[in-house]
Design a protein around this motif. Structure first.
Motif, PDB file in Angstrom:
ATOM      1  N   ALA A 174       2.764  53.516  56.243  1.00 20.09           N
ATOM      2  CA  ALA A 174       2.930  53.323  57.679  1.00 20.09           C
ATOM      3  C   ALA A 174       1.767  52.594  58.315  1.00 20.09           C
ATOM      4  O   ALA A 174       1.793  52.330  59.519  1.00 20.09           O
ATOM      5  N   PHE A 175       0.719  52.284  57.519  1.00 22.02           N
ATOM      6  CA  PHE A 175      -0.462  51.673  58.126  1.00 22.02           C
ATOM      7  C   PHE A 175      -0.168  50.253  58.621  1.00 22.02           C
ATOM      8  O   PHE A 175      -0.516  49.908  59.755  1.00 22.02           O
ATOM      9  N   ILE A 176       0.466  49.451  57.758  1.00 17.60           N
ATOM     10  CA  ILE A 176       0.747  48.073  58.157  1.00 17.60           C
ATOM     11  C   ILE A 176       1.670  48.025  59.373  1.00 17.60           C
ATOM     12  O   ILE A 176       1.380  47.318  60.352  1.00 17.60           O
ATOM     13  N   PRO A 177       2.778  48.783  59.391  1.00 11.03           N
ATOM     14  CA  PRO A 177       3.596  48.768  60.611  1.00 11.03           C
ATOM     15  C   PRO A 177       2.836  49.258  61.836  1.00 11.03           C
ATOM     16  O   PRO A 177       3.007  48.723  62.935  1.00 11.03           O
ATOM     17  N   GLY A 178       1.982  50.281  61.635  1.00  8.84           N
ATOM     18  CA  GLY A 178       1.205  50.770  62.777  1.00  8.84           C
ATOM     19  C   GLY A 178       0.227  49.734  63.275  1.00  8.84           C
ATOM     20  O   GLY A 178       0.043  49.566  64.486  1.00  8.84           O
ATOM     21  N   LEU A 179      -0.426  49.050  62.339  1.00  7.67           N
ATOM     22  CA  LEU A 179      -1.376  48.004  62.733  1.00  7.67           C
ATOM     23  C   LEU A 179      -0.655  46.870  63.448  1.00  7.67           C
ATOM     24  O   LEU A 179      -1.132  46.346  64.474  1.00  7.67           O
ATOM     25  N   ILE A 216      -5.780  42.752  53.723  1.00  7.69           N
ATOM     26  CA  ILE A 216      -4.720  43.495  53.054  1.00  7.69           C
ATOM     27  C   ILE A 216      -3.655  42.546  52.513  1.00  7.69           C
ATOM     28  O   ILE A 216      -3.164  42.707  51.387  1.00  7.69           O
ATOM     29  N   CYS A 217      -3.287  41.551  53.300  1.00  9.90           N
ATOM     30  CA  CYS A 217      -2.289  40.580  52.846  1.00  9.90           C
ATOM     31  C   CYS A 217      -2.777  39.805  51.624  1.00  9.90           C
ATOM     32  O   CYS A 217      -1.992  39.472  50.734  1.00  9.90           O
ATOM     33  N   SER A 262       2.372  43.826  52.170  1.00 11.07           N
ATOM     34  CA  SER A 262       1.988  43.445  53.532  1.00 11.07           C
ATOM     35  C   SER A 262       2.779  42.242  54.027  1.00 11.07           C
ATOM     36  O   SER A 262       3.496  42.322  55.032  1.00 11.07           O
ATOM     37  N   LEU A 263       2.682  41.113  53.306  1.00 11.80           N
ATOM     38  CA  LEU A 263       3.346  39.910  53.781  1.00 11.80           C
ATOM     39  C   LEU A 263       4.862  40.085  53.851  1.00 11.80           C
ATOM     40  O   LEU A 263       5.511  39.607  54.783  1.00 11.80           O
ATOM     41  N   ASP A 264       5.397  40.774  52.851  1.00 12.55           N
ATOM     42  CA  ASP A 264       6.848  40.945  52.850  1.00 12.55           C
ATOM     43  C   ASP A 264       7.325  41.932  53.904  1.00 12.55           C
ATOM     44  O   ASP A 264       8.539  42.058  54.135  1.00 12.55           O
ATOM     45  N   LEU A 265       6.384  42.696  54.521  1.00  7.72           N
ATOM     46  CA  LEU A 265       6.756  43.621  55.596  1.00  7.72           C
ATOM     47  C   LEU A 265       6.779  42.945  56.958  1.00  7.72           C
ATOM     48  O   LEU A 265       7.251  43.527  57.934  1.00  7.72           O
ATOM     49  N   LEU A 266       6.208  41.733  57.030  1.00  5.68           N
ATOM     50  CA  LEU A 266       6.173  41.029  58.308  1.00  5.68           C
ATOM     51  C   LEU A 266       7.577  40.565  58.682  1.00  5.68           C
ATOM     52  O   LEU A 266       8.342  40.101  57.834  1.00  5.68           O
ATOM     53  N   ASP A 267       7.888  40.689  59.960  1.00  7.28           N
ATOM     54  CA  ASP A 267       9.157  40.157  60.436  1.00  7.28           C
ATOM     55  C   ASP A 267       8.882  39.087  61.481  1.00  7.28           C
ATOM     56  O   ASP A 267       7.731  38.773  61.794  1.00  7.28           O
ATOM     57  N   LEU A 268       9.919  38.521  62.013  1.00  9.90           N
ATOM     58  CA  LEU A 268       9.761  37.423  62.965  1.00  9.90           C
ATOM     59  C   LEU A 268       9.032  37.858  64.218  1.00  9.90           C
ATOM     60  O   LEU A 268       8.234  37.096  64.791  1.00  9.90           O
ATOM     61  N   ARG A 307       6.168  32.456  48.425  1.00 12.97           N
ATOM     62  CA  ARG A 307       7.496  31.893  48.253  1.00 12.97           C
ATOM     63  C   ARG A 307       8.609  32.947  48.264  1.00 12.97           C
ATOM     64  O   ARG A 307       9.683  32.711  47.737  1.00 12.97           O
ATOM     65  N   THR A 308       8.340  34.116  48.824  1.00 13.27           N
ATOM     66  CA  THR A 308       9.392  35.116  48.931  1.00 13.27           C
ATOM     67  C   THR A 308      10.321  34.781  50.091  1.00 13.27           C
ATOM     68  O   THR A 308       9.970  34.007  50.995  1.00 13.27           O
ATOM     69  N   LYS A 309      11.485  35.391  50.076  1.00 17.20           N
ATOM     70  CA  LYS A 309      12.496  35.078  51.082  1.00 17.20           C
ATOM     71  C   LYS A 309      12.031  35.408  52.501  1.00 17.20           C
ATOM     72  O   LYS A 309      12.221  34.589  53.419  1.00 17.20           O
ATOM     73  N   PRO A 310      11.394  36.595  52.755  1.00 13.85           N
ATOM     74  CA  PRO A 310      10.922  36.861  54.127  1.00 13.85           C
ATOM     75  C   PRO A 310       9.927  35.811  54.623  1.00 13.85           C
ATOM     76  O   PRO A 310      10.007  35.372  55.772  1.00 13.85           O
TER      77      PRO A 310
END
Length: 1181
Positions: A278-283, A330-331, A338-344, A392-395
């Protein structure tokens, strides 16, 4: 009073200090009473500011004693709060009070007081006091180990070394990490001030003992840190003012984020090991809560487009600085978590924060510098965007598809802040490199992104960066000394790629001239260093990531600068500006030629690339006629050495001299390599030299081929112009004159043509220049033909000038051209040879030197080429008339008449032979016959052994071969038809058949002994013996023999006759004739075909004719005449030119016989020679 192991040695048995003060100091009790009247810290500090360090130290000791006493009674917490507040104020005042280091005793007492105070505070933290007491103790500790940056520490006891030593003791004696655990536990309390000061203490510890603190934190529960950060995203944690774009962050969260960021940078592996999902979403939630909903767009062309000053919350800037840095770490360490948890929405918030910081900075006055926190935050944002773009991941691909252009825009906004004049001192590599890497990674992937970058003034930003980094004050700064070649190369790389786009180059051409001129001056200096070989290669071992979609960044700064110039010269405005600045004048220097040719070490990693770029710059500059003429005449604009205003400079060393030296020197190197001593190991030749030679010739032919002034230089350049390169020039290329030694480019070009044309196979293209857009060069593809074709094309352009034509009209030159054309035919070489042959001014020298023969002889085996040249020659109607005038003029000069005859033969071809039987208005029949007779006489005069005669016979033979070829090409030959139709007397031919058949047995005796005469032939050693024959038969056929055999001569009496100058076969044939005519041939001898004649038989027949004429045997003469006609016809049909030629010679030499027959026979043999002209030339030439 209980004490822990950590603080027991710091807490000694205390007694109440003496309050009696020296006369000059106020009483401590009265001072305490005075301080009790004030509640604010600043007011108390004002009261203490006028007291000495000794008084403040004693006051601190008194308050500490009071705390020890109060510590025994835990119920008196209010009194302890007040005492701790007073001690905090006194401690702060002591730190800011000057204590001279010379006062050793006082400094020692001050240090002891600091140790005692810190020990007391640690002890109070271990005792179960209320929150207020713990907060007060933490406040004092934080003031000691992590004072505010606004304080000016003047007391050496409170300095950094002393506090580091003190904290070192704490860490070394805290074996189980009790102190750290206690501070971390305090962070988890629901009390803001207590959290704040605990975090401040931890930050102070991390500042000096990061590794030790990390070890201590390995077994600590880190949940308190995560809890604090999760609170940032709540509505109560942030607030926004009306004049602020970013939300305001409480200092507790700032300190917590600072501590986490610092520890992560130092390698806090336990944090990653126990990282809460939950740290990355919280940050990210906390960052989103700070971000504004929208940010006004900025005009990149107007730096004053922000109305008013936008308030900047320092706490928020600091929080973002460490929060986004943490996100980047972290990324980078764990991209999959981390990177794959990022959204638009997360990336959109980051972009809004980036735009907000740029907007805030633009709102400040132009002389205001950006804070370090702002710069660090912007850099971290760029680094996060860079990580996203590389994954190069889909997200991440979805994010880049949506926000790539925005990322580029905000990165340019950050770069524009750094490009300000007042930010020169902060142009650090660590700030610039991430921005450049972001450009290098994203610009090639999307044309729309490139256009966005151009509209956001990316070229202007990069140029300003370069200009700032080139200033002396920056180069002398610590940042300037750390700028690597990779960073500068990246700037030039990105700029080159952007300017390759037409819109980018157009935008660049409209930039402020002062900025651009300064930039060009710096680039020109790099190119001069490169070409002169003085460029210093800076070591830069950092390698770029091997990404196929990125742009490589390895060439040197000089190569990058030269490549950028090659792009700038595409635009007309830039081309004119660069020329007026003298950039072209910097490129044209004879001192660069040894480096270009590889004659000395230049430090160039890729010589071919440097030379290709140099010629590309010159070629693109020459597309403008004004610039082309300036380069030709040596007129450039440049600054004088004193740095004054621009003045026009005319140089005697022009671009033409520069290219001429390149052509001659490169050709000389190739010549020396081809003619090197086989016993010596030749020096390795630079493989780039043929390319240099080719590019120089192509440039001259394409731009100055029709320029007479240029041809004057190319054909008559003084040898001194070549300076030290004279040793490379072969001696045969130097023209020795009374006025000095000169060099012409023509021998070089001809040698190149001869060298390439002598190869057994056509030479492949030796240069193919493909400019790759990923290398920052033009995307156009320029294909250059082979060196052989380039040299021929160059020679064809030079042919347009009189100076060059006069040097080409020599037999060796023409022979080289035609030989090369015969081996490797190309249209340009064919046009050169044709123009040289049909030129009005070249006719006389070609005739007098056998030039036409030299040009056409090697082409006799190439029908296609010969037909083309023949058509060109016959298009010139007046040349033959001029040649006939030469023929008439040199009537008394045999040798010169032969040269003119040869020229007429080449020009007229088969028409010269047809003139013998057909009327020609241009050439009379008699002149044509004289010319052909001259040819035949020269070819058949086999006894001439002089060198001139042999040479003449060889040239005439080639002409006759050409005439024979032309006859075959025409097809219709009236001479051959006429000769074939000549009638012969077949009875006489039959007589010859019988003579030849009966000749072997002619010595057989017939008749009585009185009728036999013996014939001796002493002059023929091949005779088999005397011949016997009837004198009656002989006397009836020949009156002279009748007188000899029946007269009163010795031979008559002895019946033995000796005949001189007659060969045995001839006399046998004569006797055979007598036998045949006297009808005494036995029936067993049947007539046979006489067949074809050979040379020996022809000589026998001619001798028989002479013998018949001598003995007045007319019928035998007629037999010989008819047989001559028959054999001449047969030889013409067979193509035996030798028989026809010998017959023609014999007919012309004899001075006896019937005139009518001689005329007829000479005509037949002459026409036969004309029909066999090609065979005559082939047999003798």
């Amino acid at each position: 009073m209980s004490s822990s192991n950590l603080t027991s040695d710091m807490l000694r048995p205390r007694k109440k200090p003496k309050l009696d003060s020296p006369p000059e100091e106020p009483d401590v009790a009265r001072l305490l009473q005075k301080l009790a009247l004030y509640r604010e810290v600043q007011e108390r500090l004002n009261v203490l500011s006028c007291h000495s360090p000794t008084t403040l130290r004693r006051l601190s000791a008194y308050l500490r004693y009071d705390l020890e006493r109060l510590d025994l009674n835990l119920s008196r917490s209010k009194k302890m709060h007040d005492t701790l507040d007073l001690l905090f104020t006194v401690t702060r005042a002591l730190a800011c009070t000057r204590v001279y280091e010379e006062d050793v005793a006082e400094v020692g007492k001050q240090k002891a007081e600091v140790r005692a105070t810190s020990g007391m505070m640690l002890h109070m933290l271990e005792v179960k006091h209320d929150i207020g007491v713990q907060t007060g103790a933490l406040r004092i500790l934080a003031n000691l180990i992590n004072p505010s940056k606004s304080l000016k520490i003047r007391n050496p006891a409170y300095g950094t070394p002393e506090m580091a030593a003190l904290m070192g003791k704490w860490i070394s004696r805290d074996k189980n990490g009790r102190l750290v655990k206690m501070l971390v536990a305090t962070v988890g309390l629901d009390a803001r001030e207590c959290r704040f000061y605990a975090l401040k203490c931890l930050v102070g510890l991390a500042k000096f003992f990061d590794q030790e603190l990390i070890v201590a934190l390995e077994d600590v529960n880190l949940r308190p840190f995560l809890t604090v950060l999760e609170e940032v995203g709540c509505q109560t944690a942030t607030e926004k003012t009306s004049d602020s774009l970013l939300g305001r962050i409480d200092d507790v969260y700032v300190l917590c984020m600072t501590l986490v960021s610092e520890l992560l940078q130092k390698g806090w592996s336990q944090f990653f090991a126990s990282l809460d999902p939950a740290f990355i979403p919280g940050l990210l939630k906390a960052v989103r809560s700070v971000a504004p909903s929208s940010v006004p767009d900025l005009n990149p062309d107007d730096e004053s487009s922000v109305p008013g000053i936008v308030e900047t919350p320092d706490s928020t800037i600091k929080f973002l600085q460490h929060a986004i840095k943490t996100l980047h770490l972290i990324c980078k360490r764990q991209p999959e978590m981390s990177l794959d948890l990022l959204d638009l929405d997360d990336v959109h918030s980051l972009i809004l924060i980036n735009k907000s910081l740029a907007y805030i900075q633009r709102s400040l006055p132009s002389n205001a510098k950006a804070s370090l926190g702002t710069l660090e935050t912007l850099r971290s944002l760029v680094q996060v965007n860079l990580l996203i773009s590389r994954r190069r991941t889909k997200p991440c691909l979805n994010i880049m598809a949506e926000f790539r252009s925005e990322m580029i825009k905000v990165a340019i906004g950050f770069g524009m802040i750094l490009a300000r004049t007042n930010h020169v001192s902060i142009l650090r590599t660590s700030l610039l490199q991430p921005i450049l890497e972001l450009f290098l990674c994203n610009l090639p992937q999307c044309p729309r992104t490139l256009q966005t970058a151009i509209d956001a003034q990316l070229p202007l930003m990069l140029v300003k960066w370069w200009n700032a980094m080139s200033k002396p004050q920056y180069l002398e700064s610590p940042h300037g000394a750390k700028v690597t070649s990779k960073l500068k190369g990246s700037i030039l790389k990105v700029l080159t790629y952007v300017l390759n786009d037409a819109n980018g180059l157009q935008t660049y051409s409209k930039m402020d001239k002062e900025v651009v001129i300064e930039f060009h001056r710096n680039l020109s200096l790099n190119v001069r260093r490169l070409l002169s070989g003085t460029e210093q290669q800076q070591e830069d071992t950092t390698e770029a990531e091997s990404d196929p979609d990125t742009i490589d960044i390895y060439p040197s700064i000089g190569v990058r600068s030269l490549r950028l110039f090659s792009v700038l010269f595409i635009n007309k405005l830039c081309r004119l500006l660069l020329t007026d600045q003298g950039v072209l004048a910097d490129f044209i220097d004879g001192a660069y030629i040894p480096n270009i040719l590889g004659l000395r070490k230049s430090g160039w990693s890729d010589r071919s690339e440097v030379t290709r770029l140099l010629f590309t710059v010159l070629e693109r500059a020459a597309t403008d006629s004004n610039v082309r003429f300036k380069m030709r005449d040596g007129e450039f604009w440049s600054r004088d050495e004193g740095g004054g205003p621009a003045t026009e400079r005319r140089s005697s060393f022009t671009l033409i001299h520069f290219l001429l030296i390149l052509v001659v020197a490169a050709g000389g190197l190739l010549y020396r390599a081809d003619h090197s001593d086989s016993n010596r190991t030749p020096k390795p030749l630079d493989t780039n030299i043929p390319h240099i030679l080719q590019r120089a010739m192509v440039f001259l032919s394409d731009n100055y081929g029709l320029d007479t002034s240029v041809s004057m230089i190319l054909c008559n350049c003084p040898l001194v112009t070549f300076d030290k390169l004279v040793d490379l020039i072969p001696a045969e290329w130097v023209q020795r004159r009374q006025s000095g030694d000169f060099i012409s480019v023509l021998p070089v070009v001809l040698w190149v043509i001869e060298r390439s044309g002598a190869a057994s196979q056509p030479a492949p293209p030796e240069l193919e220049l493909e400019l790759d857009p990923h290398n920052g060069s033009s995307s156009e593809h320029v294909l250059v033909t082979s060196l052989y074709e380039s040299a021929a094309h160059f020679l064809e352009t030079l042919l347009n000038t009189p100076n060059c034509r006069s040097q080409l009209l020599t037999p060796p030159t023409l022979h080289v051209l035609s030989s090369s054309l015969a081996n490797h035919p190309i249209p340009s070489l064919l046009r050169i040879l044709s123009r040289l042959l049909i030129s009005e001014e070249s006719l006389e020298p070609l005739v007098t030197t056998f030039g036409t023969s030299s040009a056409l002889e090697p082409l006799l085996e190439r029908d296609d080429i010969l037909i083309a040249i023949q058509a060109s020659m016959r298009s010139q109607k007046g040349v033959v008339r001029r040649l006939l005038k030469f023929w008439a003029y040199f009537a008394d000069d045999f040798d010169m008449r032969l040269t003119v005859a040869v020229a007429i033969g080449w020009w007229m071809g088969e028409r010269l032979i047809f003139c013998v039987v057909e009327e020609d208005t241009e050439v009379g029949r008699q002149v044509a016959r004289e010319i052909l007779e001259r040819f035949f006489e020269t070819m058949l005069d086999c006894h001439a052994k002089e060198d001139d005669a042999v040479t003449s016979r060889s040239r005439v033979g080639k002409v006759l071969k050409y005439l024979g070829w032309a006859l075959r090409q025409r097809g219709r030959n009236p001479l051959r038809s006429w000769i074939k139709g000549v009638e012969v007397s077949w009875p006489r031919i039959s007589t010859m058949q019988q003579m030849l058949q009966y000749g072997d047995s002619v010595s057989v005796f017939h008749g009585d002994d009185d009728d036999v005469v013996t014939w001796n032939l002493p002059d023929d050693p091949t005779a088999c013996g005397p011949l016997t024959f009837s004198r009656k038969t002989l006397s009836t056929l020949s009156a002279p023999l009748q007188v000899l055999l029946y007269g009163s001569y010795k031979e008559t009496i002895e019946k033995v006759v000796t005949i001189r100058d007659v060969k045995y076969p001839v006399w046998k044939l004569f006797l055979a004739y007598c036998e045949v005519i006297s009808n005494r041939v036995p029936e067993r001898y049947t007539p046979v075909d006489i067949g074809l004649c050979d040379t020996e038989m022809l000589e026998t027949l001619l001798s028989l004719y002479q013998l018949a004429d001598k003995f007045l045997v007319d019928d035998l003469r007629q037999v010989c005449q008819e047989v001559c006609v028959f054999w001449c016809r047969a030889a013409v049909e067979k193509g035996d030119a030798e028989i026809v030629g010998r017959l023609w010679q014999w007919i012309r030499m004899i001075d006896f016989g019937e005139e009518e027959w001689r005329t007829r026979m000479e005509k037949i043999s002459f026409w036969g020679l004309c029909c066999c002209a090609g065979e005559v030339g082939r047999g003798q030439g």
